[in-house]
Design an enzyme around this catalytic site. Structure first.
Site, short mmCIF file in Angstrom:
data_model
loop_
_atom_site.label_atom_id
_atom_site.label_comp_id
_atom_site.label_asym_id
_atom_site.label_seq_id
_atom_site.Cartn_x
_atom_site.Cartn_y
_atom_site.Cartn_z
N LYS A 205 0.86 -1.18 0.00
CA LYS A 205 0.00 0.00 0.00
C LYS A 205 0.90 1.23 0.00
O LYS A 205 1.50 1.58 1.02
CB LYS A 205 -0.93 -0.03 1.21
CG LYS A 205 -2.10 0.97 1.13
CD LYS A 205 -1.68 2.31 1.64
CE LYS A 205 -2.78 3.34 1.48
NZ LYS A 205 -2.31 4.71 1.75
N GLY A 257 7.08 5.75 7.94
CA GLY A 257 6.30 6.98 7.91
C GLY A 257 6.46 7.77 9.18
O GLY A 257 7.46 7.64 9.90
N SER A 258 5.47 8.57 9.50
CA SER A 258 5.57 9.47 10.64
C SER A 258 5.40 8.72 11.96
O SER A 258 4.75 7.66 12.03
CB SER A 258 4.51 10.56 10.54
OG SER A 258 3.22 10.03 10.80
N THR A 259 5.96 9.29 13.01
CA THR A 259 5.83 8.69 14.34
C THR A 259 4.39 8.65 14.81
O THR A 259 3.96 7.62 15.37
CB THR A 259 6.74 9.43 15.33
OG1 THR A 259 8.11 9.23 14.93
CG2 THR A 259 6.56 8.90 16.74
N GLY A 262 2.81 5.79 13.11
CA GLY A 262 3.44 4.58 13.59
C GLY A 262 2.92 4.14 14.95
O GLY A 262 2.77 2.94 15.21
N GLU A 279 9.66 2.05 10.87
CA GLU A 279 10.77 2.99 10.65
C GLU A 279 10.14 4.36 10.58
O GLU A 279 9.41 4.67 9.64
CB GLU A 279 11.52 2.62 9.36
CG GLU A 279 12.91 3.22 9.29
CD GLU A 279 12.91 4.59 8.65
OE1 GLU A 279 12.92 5.59 9.42
OE2 GLU A 279 12.89 4.68 7.42
N CYS A 313 14.39 10.81 6.42
CA CYS A 313 14.18 10.57 7.85
C CYS A 313 15.45 10.64 8.67
O CYS A 313 15.44 11.12 9.81
CB CYS A 313 13.51 9.21 8.05
SG CYS A 313 14.41 7.84 7.30
N GLU A 415 10.76 17.26 14.33
CA GLU A 415 11.11 16.93 12.95
C GLU A 415 10.37 17.86 12.00
O GLU A 415 9.14 17.96 12.03
CB GLU A 415 10.75 15.48 12.64
CG GLU A 415 11.16 15.06 11.23
CD GLU A 415 10.90 13.60 10.94
OE1 GLU A 415 11.76 12.95 10.33
OE2 GLU A 415 9.82 13.11 11.33
#
Length: 514
Positions: A205, A257-259, A262, A279, A313, A415
């Site tokens: 995806k 992707g983003s925290t 995640g 990650e 990242c 970030e």
């Protein structure tokens, strides 16, 4: 930001002319991929694909449905659970490795269309995206070399004698591979290659802004003759990703992707007791030691600290400079970033492109404005970029360097994921690096890092004390054979290396007397 008008005069603009003649293999499409073929989506919704350099909507894909996910997962399950000897997990690792090598060849044949599709989707300069096919092929070829590791018999004697255990490495099953928009090709491949070698089947995806370049990868998979159902693709919004993560037929999830996203995936997988690799984000630091060679640092600065227009990242966007050389470092970083050409991503000379989406443009501008409001000094940039030649509606921000940054500022802690570097000062009296290490480790993240110094033994000693998953000494690069992963809010688990392959395996111990 609105798409530019496409009249006859607009075609004279260089950026529009550069796009007008492109013949990319996938633009407006109605299909997803399962059972080894492109098949119509069950839904009627559409997701547009926008060129962030021009604002033009140039493609679209199905906004997938739960029924699409059911079809793709069912296809992957059938390929995994088939009773015949040709089922994917029952092939030998060497046989699966041969498929990886064929995919690598097919990916390289499609290097130009991969690069141009990628750059049109997310604005990555072609100087960056032109290497994507070779890197993806390299990942496939590396993991193919690990077939022997899987085929090696693993027999472990009982410590007290009398028996032994045969340890089997079994593939987990159907894996959901969810990729981000910044490096849509290689951040899929680093999941796909080990999953396939392990004997897993997959449903991919992609991120909603970058769904078309992955279709080129699927074309390569099909051309390589990979059996039907082994690799499947669905497209759609984050909502569809949630459906895929929670699908009862999925055995493992791998997400980049983003925290914040995640965390949600981790919570869902925790509830389901489902293995997950994450990650996530980073806020990495480059420690400049007092003896650093600033000329050498300048030559690797952009790739190490503002790669892909800062949308990477692991890059070290926080420069920690010794007080004794602070002005020198600020001058060097400012001059290096200011010299990088910003412009059309399709121009091979472009170093800095646009932000990948309008939403990311707004996010980055909010950080720039917060830095100025909190007292940071923009030594270059600090404004939206005003470009011409068909780029007037693009998501461009001037590459920005902030000096006089203090650790409490948002731009020093959070970030940004855009073309912004911050430079902080540390006290190096007596050659001490204790304050630099304290600043580097005073973060919720732990993904990348750098140490710049002439004395490599001293630099290594500093790297050993950085609380992060990867550190570069005087440069940064990923190594397909070495584990890559984050600590703290930067993720769970690792990719690359044997460790990345092991993430797609389950272990069985068969005990017998001897």
């Amino acid at each position: 930001m609105t798409a530019p008008a496409h009249d006859a005069a607009t075609h004279d603009a260089p950026a529009v002319s550069a796009r007008f003649g492109l013949r990319l293999p996938h633009t407006h499409v109605d299909t997803i991929f399962f059972n080894g073929a492109w098949q119509p989506s069950r839904g009627t919704g559409r997701n547009p694909v926008t060129d962030p350099a021009t604002g033009e909507v140039w493609g679209s894909v199905p906004d997938g449905t739960p029924e699409d996910v059911d079809a793709a997962v069912g296809s992957a399950q059938q390929a995994f659970e088939g009773a015949d000897d040709g089922a994917w997990p029952r092939l030998s690792p060497s046989e699966r490795a041969a498929y990886l090598l064929r995919i690598a060849d097919e990916v390289e044949k499609r290097a130009d269309e991969l690069s141009l599709t990628n750059s049109r989707e997310n604005g990555s300069p072609v100087a960056e995206s032109s290497g994507a096919a070779a890197n993806a092929a390299g990942i496939l070829r590396y993991f193919a070399t690990l077939a022997g590791y899987l085929e090696q018999e693993d027999v472990r004697p009982f410590p007290r004698g009398g028996g032994e255990s045969v340890v089997r490495r079994d593939p987990l099953g159907v894996c959901a591979l969810i990729a981000p928009w910044n490096f849509p090709i290689n951040l899929v491949m680093i999941k796909l290659a080990p999953a396939l070698l392990a004997g897993c089947t997959v449903v991919i995806k992609p991120a909603s802004p970058t769904p078309l370049s992955i279709r080129v990868i699927i074309d390569a998979v099909a051309a390589a003759g990979v059996p039907a159902g082994v690799v499947n693709l669905v497209t759609g919004s984050g909502r569809l990703g949630d459906v895929l993560v929670k699908h009862p037929g999925v055995a493992k999830v791998a997400f980049t992707g983003s925290t914040p996203v995640g965390r949600k995936i981790a919570a869902a997988c925790g509830e389901l007791l489902r293995p997950v690799t994450l990650e996530l984000g980073g806020k990495s630091s480059a420690i400049v030691l007092p003896d650093a060679d600033l000329d050498a640092m300048s030559r690797v600065l952009i790739k190490s600290s503002m790669r892909n227009t800062g949308q990477t990242c692991y890059i070290s966007t926080r420069i920690l400079a010794p007080a004794s050389r602070y002005d020198e470092v600020v001058d060097m970083v400012t001059a290096t970033i200011a010299a990088g050409k910003q412009g059309d991503p399709l121009d091979p000379e472009t170093v800095f492109g646009p932000c990948a989406t309008e939403a990311q443009y707004r996010t980055v501008m909010e950080y720039v404005e917060s830095g100025l409001a909190e007292g940071a000094r923009a030594t270059t940039g600090g404004r939206p970029a005003s470009l011409t030649g068909g780029l007037e509606n693009g998501c461009f921000i001037e590459p920005t360097v902030f000096a006089d940054v203090t650790p409490d500022m948002r731009i020093a802690r959070e970030e940004i994921f855009g073309p912004v570097i911050t430079i902080l000062k540390y006290n190096d009296a007596g050659g001490s690096v204790e304050e630099a290490l304290a600043l580097a480790n005073n973060t919720e993240f732990g993904l990348g890092g750098l140490v710049f110094g002439r004395d490599e033994d001293a630099a290594l000693a500093v790297a050993d004390r950085m609380d992060t998953g990867s550190v570069g000494l005087n440069f940064f690069a990923s190594n397909h054979s070495a584990p890559f992963g984050g600590r703290h809010d930067s993720g769970l688990g690792t990719e690359y290396g044997i460790e990345g392959l092991n993430a797609y395996l389950s272990y069985k111990s068969i005990h017998r007397k001897r």
